[in-house]
Motif scaffolding. Structure first.
Motif, PDB file in Angstrom:
ATOM      1  N   SER A 185       6.167  22.213  12.425  1.00  0.00           N
ATOM      2  CA  SER A 185       6.548  20.856  12.787  1.00  0.00           C
ATOM      3  C   SER A 185       5.573  20.229  13.774  1.00  0.00           C
ATOM      4  N   HIS A 186       5.016  21.032  14.676  1.00  0.00           N
ATOM      5  CA  HIS A 186       4.096  20.468  15.671  1.00  0.00           C
ATOM      6  C   HIS A 186       2.761  20.087  15.048  1.00  0.00           C
ATOM      7  N   VAL A 187       2.472  20.620  13.841  1.00  0.00           N
ATOM      8  CA  VAL A 187       1.257  20.244  13.106  1.00  0.00           C
ATOM      9  C   VAL A 187       1.539  19.067  12.181  1.00  0.00           C
ATOM     10  N   ALA A 188       2.723  19.090  11.537  1.00  0.00           N
ATOM     11  CA  ALA A 188       3.059  18.053  10.562  1.00  0.00           C
ATOM     12  C   ALA A 188       3.203  16.683  11.200  1.00  0.00           C
ATOM     13  N   ALA A 189       3.768  16.616  12.406  1.00  0.00           N
ATOM     14  CA  ALA A 189       4.018  15.319  13.039  1.00  0.00           C
ATOM     15  C   ALA A 189       2.753  14.495  13.248  1.00  0.00           C
ATOM     16  N   SER A 217       1.620  11.061  11.252  1.00  0.00           N
ATOM     17  CA  SER A 217       1.272   9.878  12.029  1.00  0.00           C
ATOM     18  C   SER A 217      -0.102   9.354  11.650  1.00  0.00           C
ATOM     19  N   GLY A 218      -1.044  10.279  11.414  1.00  0.00           N
ATOM     20  CA  GLY A 218      -2.398   9.870  11.032  1.00  0.00           C
ATOM     21  C   GLY A 218      -2.419   9.162   9.691  1.00  0.00           C
ATOM     22  N   MET A 219      -1.625   9.650   8.714  1.00  0.00           N
ATOM     23  CA  MET A 219      -1.567   9.012   7.403  1.00  0.00           C
ATOM     24  C   MET A 219      -0.960   7.616   7.513  1.00  0.00           C
ATOM     25  N   GLN A 220       0.078   7.482   8.328  1.00  0.00           N
ATOM     26  CA  GLN A 220       0.709   6.188   8.506  1.00  0.00           C
ATOM     27  C   GLN A 220      -0.230   5.197   9.189  1.00  0.00           C
ATOM     28  N   GLU A 221      -0.992   5.678  10.159  1.00  0.00           N
ATOM     29  CA  GLU A 221      -1.944   4.808  10.848  1.00  0.00           C
ATOM     30  C   GLU A 221      -3.032   4.330   9.894  1.00  0.00           C
ATOM     31  N   HIS A 261       0.862  -1.189   0.000  1.00  0.00           N
ATOM     32  CA  HIS A 261       0.000   0.000   0.000  1.00  0.00           C
ATOM     33  C   HIS A 261       0.890   1.228   0.000  1.00  0.00           C
ATOM     34  N   ALA A 262       0.819   2.006  -1.074  1.00  0.00           N
ATOM     35  CA  ALA A 262       1.630   3.221  -1.191  1.00  0.00           C
ATOM     36  C   ALA A 262       0.755   4.442  -0.941  1.00  0.00           C
ATOM     37  N   TYR A 263       1.330   5.431  -0.290  1.00  0.00           N
ATOM     38  CA  TYR A 263       0.586   6.669  -0.074  1.00  0.00           C
ATOM     39  C   TYR A 263       1.512   7.858  -0.298  1.00  0.00           C
ATOM     40  N   VAL A 264       0.926   8.987  -0.624  1.00  0.00           N
ATOM     41  CA  VAL A 264       1.710  10.182  -0.934  1.00  0.00           C
ATOM     42  C   VAL A 264       1.264  11.336  -0.052  1.00  0.00           C
ATOM     43  N   TRP A 265       2.180  12.230   0.182  1.00  0.00           N
ATOM     44  CA  TRP A 265       1.844  13.456   0.886  1.00  0.00           C
ATOM     45  C   TRP A 265       1.116  14.386  -0.074  1.00  0.00           C
TER      46      TRP A 265
END
Length: 255
Positions: A52-56, A60-64, A39-43
């Protein structure tokens, strides 16, 4: 059951992807190969920098979400495929490019005929088109089995036109027919008797190499794509040549 030349299947959480997983799991079990679920996903493209405090947490949500898709696919694959060795991959990148890369060591690469975002009227999604042209191994496009069975029900149907690419598709078709213990029908849309005879001779050469495969030959008048689609209704698998000069050994539509 080793992981060399695994059966690779691309998933995206769609019903079409789930059908592809089921098909690929059975195929891997028959081949005594490992199943590799990708399963591949893109930003998404951003036009402004993200703190950075928003991106992290966003990353994480996309990876989950991606991990959940892989988990569901693995659970589906294990149904009816006990003992199957299953691997999962979650590359960051475009799905088509990621699956083309994953096809390098594979025996076959499998996707559904349409994924998320696909249009219902299209026969083949963009990922399937890319794989048919550029995969390093045979590409299988799993479609819905909701069409009434035709004359070639349960057989392998191969569309041929005398080209080198069609020869490769014919080779893959005979390999599949012998592997699955079914017959093969070679189909060609033609308008000259000389061309038809030449293609019968080509098919006969492969029939001699695979003597246990029941072979039929059908020459029909009409457009090749329409003839293959009509004749393959209910077939176990229908194979056609990739685009000229493409890397793939052939594209197979499976039920």
């Amino acid at each position: 059951m080793g992981s060399e030349m695994p059966v690779v299947v691309g998933v995206d959480g769609s019903p079409e992807g789930q059908r592809a997983v089921e098909w690929a799991a059975k195929d891997a079990l028959h081949r005594q190969k490992a199943l590799r679920i990708v399963h591949a996903y893109v930003w998404p493209t951003m036009y402004a920098p993200i703190a950075s405090h928003v991106a992290a947490p966003y990353e994480s949500g996309m990876q989950e979400a991606a991990a959940e898709i892989l988990k569901e696919a693995e659970e589906r694959a294990r149904v009816g495929a006990r003992g199957l060795q299953i691997e999962t991959q979650m590359p960051v990148g475009q799905p088509a490019a990621s699956l083309i890369a994953a096809s390098e060591p594979a025996s076959v690469v499998v996707v559904g005929n349409r994924g998320r975002g696909g249009f219902a009227g299209l026969m083949l999604g963009s990922v399937g088109v890319a794989l048919a042209a550029h995969a390093a191994c045979p590409a299988v496009i799993v479609r819905r089995a909701d069409r009434p069975a035709g004359l070639e029900a349960g057989r392998i149907v191969v569309g041929i036109d005398g080209s080198h690419e069609a020869e490769r598709a014919l080779e893959f078709g005979f390999e599949e027919a012998e592997f699955r213990g079914t017959g093969l029908t070679a189909l060609h849309a033609y308008d000259r008797d000389e061309e038809q005879r030449g293609l019968v001779e080509t098919t006969s050469r492969w029939a001699e190499k695979y003597p246990d495969v029941d072979v039929r030959y059908h020459g029909v008048h009409g457009r090749p794509a329409e003839a293959l689609a009509d004749r393959s209704a209910g077939a176990s698998c229908s194979s056609s040549a990739p685009a000229a000069g493409a890397a793939s050994r052939g594209c197979c539509w499976a039920r």
